[in-house]
Write an enzyme that holds these catalytic residues in place. Sequence first.
Site, PDB file in Angstrom:
ATOM      1  N   ILE A  14      46.745  45.570  42.598  1.00  0.00           N
ATOM      2  CA  ILE A  14      47.169  44.270  43.139  1.00  0.00           C
ATOM      3  C   ILE A  14      47.926  43.457  42.085  1.00  0.00           C
ATOM      4  O   ILE A  14      48.953  42.829  42.377  1.00  0.00           O
ATOM      5  CB  ILE A  14      45.929  43.496  43.648  1.00  0.00           C
ATOM      6  CG1 ILE A  14      45.314  44.212  44.866  1.00  0.00           C
ATOM      7  CG2 ILE A  14      46.282  42.052  43.995  1.00  0.00           C
ATOM      8  CD1 ILE A  14      43.966  43.642  45.314  1.00  0.00           C
ATOM      9  N   ASP A  67      41.360  41.890  26.397  1.00  0.00           N
ATOM     10  CA  ASP A  67      40.180  41.957  27.270  1.00  0.00           C
ATOM     11  C   ASP A  67      39.849  40.533  27.713  1.00  0.00           C
ATOM     12  O   ASP A  67      39.534  39.677  26.881  1.00  0.00           O
ATOM     13  CB  ASP A  67      39.024  42.568  26.462  1.00  0.00           C
ATOM     14  CG  ASP A  67      37.747  42.709  27.276  1.00  0.00           C
ATOM     15  OD1 ASP A  67      37.633  42.088  28.355  1.00  0.00           O
ATOM     16  OD2 ASP A  67      36.853  43.442  26.812  1.00  0.00           O
ATOM     17  N   VAL A  68      39.891  40.276  29.021  1.00  0.00           N
ATOM     18  CA  VAL A  68      39.662  38.901  29.491  1.00  0.00           C
ATOM     19  C   VAL A  68      38.233  38.412  29.254  1.00  0.00           C
ATOM     20  O   VAL A  68      37.968  37.208  29.309  1.00  0.00           O
ATOM     21  CB  VAL A  68      40.022  38.713  30.990  1.00  0.00           C
ATOM     22  CG1 VAL A  68      41.498  38.951  31.229  1.00  0.00           C
ATOM     23  CG2 VAL A  68      39.152  39.568  31.903  1.00  0.00           C
ATOM     24  N   TYR A 168      28.755  42.317  42.699  1.00  0.00           N
ATOM     25  CA  TYR A 168      30.203  42.068  42.853  1.00  0.00           C
ATOM     26  C   TYR A 168      30.415  40.890  43.819  1.00  0.00           C
ATOM     27  O   TYR A 168      31.198  39.979  43.534  1.00  0.00           O
ATOM     28  CB  TYR A 168      30.872  43.341  43.376  1.00  0.00           C
ATOM     29  CG  TYR A 168      32.352  43.220  43.635  1.00  0.00           C
ATOM     30  CD1 TYR A 168      33.263  43.183  42.583  1.00  0.00           C
ATOM     31  CD2 TYR A 168      32.865  43.162  44.938  1.00  0.00           C
ATOM     32  CE1 TYR A 168      34.634  43.084  42.818  1.00  0.00           C
ATOM     33  CE2 TYR A 168      34.221  43.065  45.183  1.00  0.00           C
ATOM     34  CZ  TYR A 168      35.107  43.030  44.127  1.00  0.00           C
ATOM     35  OH  TYR A 168      36.463  42.923  44.360  1.00  0.00           O
ATOM     36  N   LYS A 172      32.145  37.068  43.081  1.00  0.00           N
ATOM     37  CA  LYS A 172      33.299  36.512  43.786  1.00  0.00           C
ATOM     38  C   LYS A 172      32.968  35.152  44.440  1.00  0.00           C
ATOM     39  O   LYS A 172      33.838  34.303  44.586  1.00  0.00           O
ATOM     40  CB  LYS A 172      33.821  37.522  44.813  1.00  0.00           C
ATOM     41  CG  LYS A 172      34.362  38.819  44.175  1.00  0.00           C
ATOM     42  CD  LYS A 172      35.494  38.554  43.192  1.00  0.00           C
ATOM     43  CE  LYS A 172      36.157  39.811  42.671  1.00  0.00           C
ATOM     44  NZ  LYS A 172      37.255  39.560  41.719  1.00  0.00           N
ATOM     45  N   GLY A 199      40.902  41.753  51.383  1.00  0.00           N
ATOM     46  CA  GLY A 199      39.902  42.526  52.134  1.00  0.00           C
ATOM     47  C   GLY A 199      39.777  43.920  51.578  1.00  0.00           C
ATOM     48  O   GLY A 199      39.282  44.110  50.473  1.00  0.00           O
ATOM     49  N   ILE A 200      40.238  44.903  52.346  1.00  0.00           N
ATOM     50  CA  ILE A 200      40.099  46.306  51.955  1.00  0.00           C
ATOM     51  C   ILE A 200      41.477  46.796  51.519  1.00  0.00           C
ATOM     52  O   ILE A 200      42.308  47.171  52.354  1.00  0.00           O
ATOM     53  CB  ILE A 200      39.627  47.172  53.162  1.00  0.00           C
ATOM     54  CG1 ILE A 200      38.552  46.450  54.005  1.00  0.00           C
ATOM     55  CG2 ILE A 200      39.202  48.555  52.722  1.00  0.00           C
ATOM     56  CD1 ILE A 200      37.245  46.194  53.303  1.00  0.00           C
ATOM     57  N   GLY A 202      43.970  49.321  49.447  1.00  0.00           N
ATOM     58  CA  GLY A 202      43.973  50.712  48.970  1.00  0.00           C
ATOM     59  C   GLY A 202      44.430  50.848  47.530  1.00  0.00           C
ATOM     60  O   GLY A 202      45.573  51.178  47.252  1.00  0.00           O
ATOM     61  N   THR A 203      43.520  50.568  46.588  1.00  0.00           N
ATOM     62  CA  THR A 203      43.819  50.687  45.151  1.00  0.00           C
ATOM     63  C   THR A 203      42.758  51.575  44.504  1.00  0.00           C
ATOM     64  O   THR A 203      41.817  52.019  45.166  1.00  0.00           O
ATOM     65  CB  THR A 203      43.766  49.311  44.461  1.00  0.00           C
ATOM     66  OG1 THR A 203      42.410  48.833  44.551  1.00  0.00           O
ATOM     67  CG2 THR A 203      44.699  48.298  45.093  1.00  0.00           C
TER      68      THR A 203
HETATM   69  P1  NAD Z   1      42.195  47.889  40.139  1.00  0.00           P
HETATM   70  O1  NAD Z   1      40.921  48.462  39.618  1.00  0.00           O
HETATM   71  O2  NAD Z   1      43.206  48.798  40.738  1.00  0.00           O
HETATM   72  O3  NAD Z   1      42.935  47.028  39.006  1.00  0.00           O
HETATM   73  C1  NAD Z   1      42.222  46.113  38.206  1.00  0.00           C
HETATM   74  C2  NAD Z   1      42.879  46.057  36.838  1.00  0.00           C
HETATM   75  O4  NAD Z   1      42.115  45.141  36.039  1.00  0.00           O
HETATM   76  C3  NAD Z   1      42.865  47.424  36.127  1.00  0.00           C
HETATM   77  O5  NAD Z   1      44.165  47.740  35.661  1.00  0.00           O
HETATM   78  C4  NAD Z   1      41.869  47.209  35.004  1.00  0.00           C
HETATM   79  O6  NAD Z   1      42.139  47.989  33.826  1.00  0.00           O
HETATM   80  C5  NAD Z   1      42.002  45.702  34.728  1.00  0.00           C
HETATM   81  N1  NAD Z   1      40.859  45.163  34.017  1.00  0.00           N
HETATM   82  C6  NAD Z   1      39.536  45.460  34.211  1.00  0.00           C
HETATM   83  N2  NAD Z   1      38.774  44.817  33.313  1.00  0.00           N
HETATM   84  C7  NAD Z   1      39.618  44.096  32.536  1.00  0.00           C
HETATM   85  C8  NAD Z   1      39.412  43.235  31.423  1.00  0.00           C
HETATM   86  N3  NAD Z   1      38.198  43.022  30.925  1.00  0.00           N
HETATM   87  N4  NAD Z   1      40.505  42.651  30.854  1.00  0.00           N
HETATM   88  C9  NAD Z   1      41.745  42.877  31.343  1.00  0.00           C
HETATM   89  N5  NAD Z   1      41.996  43.695  32.391  1.00  0.00           N
HETATM   90  C10 NAD Z   1      40.929  44.296  32.978  1.00  0.00           C
HETATM   91  O7  NAD Z   1      41.749  46.770  41.180  1.00  0.00           O
HETATM   92  P2  NAD Z   1      42.579  45.968  42.293  1.00  0.00           P
HETATM   93  O8  NAD Z   1      42.169  46.505  43.607  1.00  0.00           O
HETATM   94  O9  NAD Z   1      44.019  45.896  41.929  1.00  0.00           O
HETATM   95  O10 NAD Z   1      41.880  44.525  42.157  1.00  0.00           O
HETATM   96  C11 NAD Z   1      42.490  43.386  41.561  1.00  0.00           C
HETATM   97  C12 NAD Z   1      41.609  42.170  41.807  1.00  0.00           C
HETATM   98  O11 NAD Z   1      41.461  41.972  43.228  1.00  0.00           O
HETATM   99  C13 NAD Z   1      40.174  42.322  41.264  1.00  0.00           C
HETATM  100  O12 NAD Z   1      39.713  41.092  40.770  1.00  0.00           O
HETATM  101  C14 NAD Z   1      39.375  42.726  42.485  1.00  0.00           C
HETATM  102  O13 NAD Z   1      38.017  42.394  42.360  1.00  0.00           O
HETATM  103  C15 NAD Z   1      40.081  41.932  43.561  1.00  0.00           C
HETATM  104  N6  NAD Z   1      39.882  42.483  44.906  1.00  0.00           N
HETATM  105  C16 NAD Z   1      40.245  43.770  45.216  1.00  0.00           C
HETATM  106  C17 NAD Z   1      40.005  44.256  46.508  1.00  0.00           C
HETATM  107  C18 NAD Z   1      40.350  45.665  46.921  1.00  0.00           C
HETATM  108  O14 NAD Z   1      40.048  46.021  48.068  1.00  0.00           O
HETATM  109  N7  NAD Z   1      40.981  46.486  46.099  1.00  0.00           N
HETATM  110  C19 NAD Z   1      39.427  43.420  47.467  1.00  0.00           C
HETATM  111  C20 NAD Z   1      39.074  42.115  47.111  1.00  0.00           C
HETATM  112  C21 NAD Z   1      39.307  41.660  45.834  1.00  0.00           C
END
Ligand code: NAD
Length: 273
Positions: A14, A67-68, A168, A172, A199-200, A202-203
């Site tokens: 995302i 690292d955040v 998790y 949130k 929501g859901i 595809g990552t």
């Molecule tokens: P993803 O796992 O594909 O990407 C997340 C990225 O964050 C990765 O590149 C990872 O290396 C990086 N990351 C993790 N810990 C870190 C840290 N400590 N410092 C810096 N970078 C860090 O996930 P995504 O699906 O792209 O999700 C992005 C955001 O959206 C997340 O916060 C996730 O919780 C949220 N989200 C995702 C979904 C979903 O369905 N995929 C749904 C709701 C919310």
Amino acid sequence: MLRTAIITGSARGIGKAIAHRLVTHGYSVCINDIPSAKNDISAVVDEINSEYRSSNSRPRAIGIPADVASSTSVESLIQETAQKIGPLTLMVANAGVTQIKPLLKVTEAEIDNLLSVNFKGVFNCYTHAARQMIAQGDPKTAAGVETYKIIGAASIVGFRAFPLLGIYSASKWAVRGLTQALALEIAPHKITVNAYAPGIVGTSMWDKIDEGLGGLEGRAKGESLKLYSEKAMLGRTSEPEDVAGLVGGFLASPDSDFVTGQTMVIDGGVVLT
Ligand code: NAD
């Protein structure tokens, strides 16, 4: 207008889609991710700089691993970005991690690990970005924009918990609370604070959830993603670009200047709030 954004966790998924969308809307961006993802960060930076030309001497994209979960690393990330391509007008605290486990089996160390990224990481990004923006002064004078913007990643499970995603989900909900509180505190500085709740999508994150849920609930690979996606009124799995439209399109644009303290759901109709 001189618009500059940091997107954390943008080496893939995302975050990467949001970064691309922001660049098409004229932003210069800092691609951030964990230090071990430095090759992926460089690949995204190269992709953007070869596709989009800069109209001045600033690159359209730079990459800074950090690292955040570390307050000092986030502080340096923001200062370096502001020096190289700033002033900072938008922070997207997107980085997040997940865990699939029944609550009665979760350990204290696992809670600390997850909250250090999903809650403390967002807190670090929100507060250091706010300090930087306040120090830059009036957004119109500093960057030609009406408001600075801070945006964080929540989730639909921050509105309605899913079983096996308990910690998790809690993290949130915490992002929603933090978003409301910071919006209230820094509105006088012309900074808006909002969050997005996908929501859901595809990552890689959903690959992990699919594997975890499938293992615990006896489903084959891909079936959990399909099952949960079918709960969406619009009947499909979300793409990162769906989320990028809300975040990189609306929330990052002047059209959202009068929106603050909100967490906006973008899920094709899974959860109604
Ligand atoms: P993803 O796992 O594909 O990407 C997340 C990225 O964050 C990765 O590149 C990872 O290396 C990086 N990351 C993790 N810990 C870190 C840290 N400590 N410092 C810096 N970078 C860090 O996930 P995504 O699906 O792209 O999700 C992005 C955001 O959206 C997340 O916060 C996730 O919780 C949220 N989200 C995702 C979904 C979903 O369905 N995929 C749904 C709701 C919310």
